[in-house]
Design a protein around this motif. Structure first.
Motif, PDB file in Angstrom:
ATOM      1  N   GLU A  10       3.047  -7.052  -8.634  1.00 25.49           N
ATOM      2  CA  GLU A  10       2.300  -6.844  -7.391  1.00 25.49           C
ATOM      3  C   GLU A  10       2.955  -5.781  -6.522  1.00 25.49           C
ATOM      4  O   GLU A  10       2.259  -5.017  -5.834  1.00 25.49           O
ATOM      5  CB  GLU A  10       2.174  -8.166  -6.624  1.00 25.49           C
ATOM      6  CG  GLU A  10       1.448  -9.275  -7.367  1.00 25.49           C
ATOM      7  CD  GLU A  10       0.037  -8.895  -7.791  1.00 25.49           C
ATOM      8  OE1 GLU A  10      -0.534  -7.956  -7.217  1.00 25.49           O
ATOM      9  OE2 GLU A  10      -0.499  -9.546  -8.705  1.00 25.49           O
ATOM     10  N   ALA A  11       4.289  -5.679  -6.562  1.00 27.39           N
ATOM     11  CA  ALA A  11       4.982  -4.634  -5.795  1.00 27.39           C
ATOM     12  C   ALA A  11       4.617  -3.253  -6.350  1.00 27.39           C
ATOM     13  O   ALA A  11       4.361  -2.304  -5.587  1.00 27.39           O
ATOM     14  CB  ALA A  11       6.487  -4.866  -5.845  1.00 27.39           C
TER      15      ALA A  11
ATOM     16  N   GLU B  15       1.882  -2.463  -8.018  1.00 27.54           N
ATOM     17  CA  GLU B  15       0.479  -2.183  -7.712  1.00 27.54           C
ATOM     18  C   GLU B  15       0.289  -1.828  -6.239  1.00 27.54           C
ATOM     19  O   GLU B  15      -0.587  -1.031  -5.890  1.00 27.54           O
ATOM     20  CB  GLU B  15      -0.379  -3.383  -8.104  1.00 27.54           C
ATOM     21  CG  GLU B  15      -0.465  -3.568  -9.623  1.00 27.54           C
ATOM     22  CD  GLU B  15      -1.124  -4.870 -10.022  1.00 27.54           C
ATOM     23  OE1 GLU B  15      -1.603  -5.597  -9.123  1.00 27.54           O
ATOM     24  OE2 GLU B  15      -1.172  -5.164 -11.236  1.00 27.54           O
ATOM     25  N   THR B  16       1.120  -2.399  -5.371  1.00 26.65           N
ATOM     26  CA  THR B  16       1.087  -2.040  -3.949  1.00 26.65           C
ATOM     27  C   THR B  16       1.499  -0.585  -3.759  1.00 26.65           C
ATOM     28  O   THR B  16       0.873   0.169  -2.998  1.00 26.65           O
ATOM     29  CB  THR B  16       2.025  -2.967  -3.147  1.00 26.65           C
ATOM     30  OG1 THR B  16       1.546  -4.318  -3.224  1.00 26.65           O
ATOM     31  CG2 THR B  16       2.096  -2.541  -1.687  1.00 26.65           C
TER      32      THR B  16
ATOM     33  N   ALA C  92      -0.873   2.509  -2.331  1.00 24.90           N
ATOM     34  CA  ALA C  92      -0.450   3.320  -1.186  1.00 24.90           C
ATOM     35  C   ALA C  92      -0.405   4.797  -1.548  1.00 24.90           C
ATOM     36  O   ALA C  92      -0.832   5.658  -0.761  1.00 24.90           O
ATOM     37  CB  ALA C  92       0.916   2.846  -0.700  1.00 24.90           C
TER      38      ALA C  92
ATOM     39  N   LEU D 211      -5.070  -1.349  -1.104  1.00 25.33           N
ATOM     40  CA  LEU D 211      -3.757  -1.681  -0.563  1.00 25.33           C
ATOM     41  C   LEU D 211      -3.791  -3.048   0.122  1.00 25.33           C
ATOM     42  O   LEU D 211      -2.857  -3.847  -0.017  1.00 25.33           O
ATOM     43  CB  LEU D 211      -3.306  -0.608   0.429  1.00 25.33           C
ATOM     44  CG  LEU D 211      -1.923  -0.805   1.076  1.00 25.33           C
ATOM     45  CD1 LEU D 211      -0.835  -0.836   0.019  1.00 25.33           C
ATOM     46  CD2 LEU D 211      -1.660   0.306   2.094  1.00 25.33           C
ATOM     47  N   ARG D 212      -4.877  -3.318   0.845  1.00 28.41           N
ATOM     48  CA  ARG D 212      -5.005  -4.615   1.506  1.00 28.41           C
ATOM     49  C   ARG D 212      -4.962  -5.758   0.498  1.00 28.41           C
ATOM     50  O   ARG D 212      -4.287  -6.768   0.697  1.00 28.41           O
ATOM     51  CB  ARG D 212      -6.316  -4.662   2.300  1.00 28.41           C
ATOM     52  CG  ARG D 212      -6.528  -5.974   3.056  1.00 28.41           C
ATOM     53  CD  ARG D 212      -7.803  -5.960   3.890  1.00 28.41           C
ATOM     54  NE  ARG D 212      -8.980  -5.902   3.048  1.00 28.41           N
ATOM     55  CZ  ARG D 212      -9.812  -4.856   2.962  1.00 28.41           C
ATOM     56  NH1 ARG D 212      -9.557  -3.766   3.670  1.00 28.41           N
ATOM     57  NH2 ARG D 212     -10.861  -4.898   2.187  1.00 28.41           N
TER      58      ARG D 212
ATOM     59  N   GLU E 281      -3.676  -5.673  -2.620  1.00 31.60           N
ATOM     60  CA  GLU E 281      -2.397  -5.748  -3.329  1.00 31.60           C
ATOM     61  C   GLU E 281      -1.290  -6.334  -2.450  1.00 31.60           C
ATOM     62  O   GLU E 281      -0.453  -7.107  -2.926  1.00 31.60           O
ATOM     63  CB  GLU E 281      -1.990  -4.365  -3.845  1.00 31.60           C
ATOM     64  CG  GLU E 281      -2.952  -3.753  -4.851  1.00 31.60           C
ATOM     65  CD  GLU E 281      -3.170  -4.624  -6.080  1.00 31.60           C
ATOM     66  OE1 GLU E 281      -2.344  -5.535  -6.337  1.00 31.60           O
ATOM     67  OE2 GLU E 281      -4.171  -4.409  -6.781  1.00 31.60           O
ATOM     68  N   VAL E 282      -1.282  -5.958  -1.161  1.00 33.13           N
ATOM     69  CA  VAL E 282      -0.290  -6.508  -0.247  1.00 33.13           C
ATOM     70  C   VAL E 282      -0.504  -8.016  -0.093  1.00 33.13           C
ATOM     71  O   VAL E 282       0.456  -8.799  -0.046  1.00 33.13           O
ATOM     72  CB  VAL E 282      -0.333  -5.807   1.123  1.00 33.13           C
ATOM     73  CG1 VAL E 282       0.518  -6.565   2.146  1.00 33.13           C
ATOM     74  CG2 VAL E 282       0.164  -4.370   1.005  1.00 33.13           C
ATOM     75  N   SER E 283      -1.752  -8.436  -0.033  1.00 30.81           N
ATOM     76  CA  SER E 283      -2.060  -9.871   0.056  1.00 30.81           C
ATOM     77  C   SER E 283      -1.537 -10.609  -1.170  1.00 30.81           C
ATOM     78  O   SER E 283      -0.940 -11.690  -1.060  1.00 30.81           O
ATOM     79  CB  SER E 283      -3.573 -10.088   0.197  1.00 30.81           C
ATOM     80  OG  SER E 283      -4.057  -9.497   1.378  1.00 30.81           O
TER      81      SER E 283
ATOM     82  N   LEU F  15       0.914  -9.618  -3.089  1.00 29.62           N
ATOM     83  CA  LEU F  15       2.374  -9.554  -3.053  1.00 29.62           C
ATOM     84  C   LEU F  15       2.941 -10.622  -2.122  1.00 29.62           C
ATOM     85  O   LEU F  15       3.902 -11.325  -2.476  1.00 29.62           O
ATOM     86  CB  LEU F  15       2.826  -8.162  -2.607  1.00 29.62           C
ATOM     87  CG  LEU F  15       4.339  -7.948  -2.447  1.00 29.62           C
ATOM     88  CD1 LEU F  15       5.070  -8.242  -3.751  1.00 29.62           C
ATOM     89  CD2 LEU F  15       4.621  -6.521  -1.973  1.00 29.62           C
TER      90      LEU F  15
END
Length: 232
Positions: A177-178, A180-181, A185, A193-194, A196-198, A200
């Motif tokens: 997940e990091a 992919e974040t 970005a 990004l929203r 993937e951050v969720s 992560l």
């Protein structure tokens, strides 16, 4: 024993000396999950059980029905590691914050307070004090749900799958997940990004639960860093 340990022992003794025990030599103790702030149980301590709790780092209580000391989880394995102990303004009640290893209730429920009296018009509640406007309430709620998933392991739940597979699988997902974040970005794709951050954040919360590291300690560390003098 180090100077810091000696100071801690002295402060403990001063605090215990100021406690007002009832006529039976007991003190009510409310036990709360340090991560989710859920109230887990209510019991009594006497001076010996409090001293054992302080010495062992796990909760000990006094059973009024059996007239004996009891170590929470000593038989079931559902121990409670003590995060902090607070006493109220009258020095006659304890609030014990713990990191539980399993459910608190003998019924298998996470909390002894699992039954509710319905109200006709309940007041609205904010799920977490993480922000004055409740912006981060969802994190506290997600942390609570993840903790329950680890204990109850509902069949078919993704969180159950992660805990069943263990820390290596959880770490692998955090890494994925990091990555992919970072990609989202770099692609300047905020919608992606929203998402993937969720993902992560969720997997990081699962990792914290697996390691029994409360989110509150992360927030405390961030707060402490913010308060340190700047070097620039």
């Amino acid at each position: 024993m180090s100077e810091e340990q000696n100071n801690t022992k002295q402060l403990q003794q001063e605090a215990v000396a100021g406690i007002r025990w009832n006529e039976s030599g007991l003190l009510p103790a409310v036990v709360q999950d340090a991560r989710t702030l859920e109230v887990l149980m209510f019991a009594y301590m006497n001076q010996e059980s409090l001293q054992r709790s302080l010495a062992s780092g796990q909760t000990w209580f006094w059973s009024r029905s059996r007239s004996e000391l009891w170590h929470k989880g000593g038989t079931s394995g559902n121990t409670q590691a003590i995060s902090s102990i607070h006493y109220d303004c009258d020095s006659d009640t304890l609030l014990v914050k713990v990191v539980p290893e399993g459910p608190a209730c003998h019924t298998g429920e996470n909390s002894c307070f699992y039954r509710e009296i319905p109200l006709e018009a309940p007041a609205a509640a904010v799920l977490s004090p993480a922000g004055e406007d409740g912006r981060f309430a969802v994190l506290a709620e997600l942390e609570r749900v993840i903790a329950e998933r680890e204990v109850n392991r509902p069949e078919g739940a993704y969180t159950t799958y992660l805990f069943d597979k263990g820390v290596d699988k959880i770490l692998k997902k955090v890494g994925e997940e990091a990555s992919e974040t970072i990609i989202a970005a770099k692609n300047k794709d905020n919608a992606e990004l929203r998402l993937e951050v969720s993902d992560l954040i969720y997997h990081l919360l699962v990792l914290l639960q697996e390691r029994k590291l409360p989110l509150d300690e992360i927030l405390e560390e961030l707060s402490a860093r913010h308060e340190r003098p700047r070097r620039d």
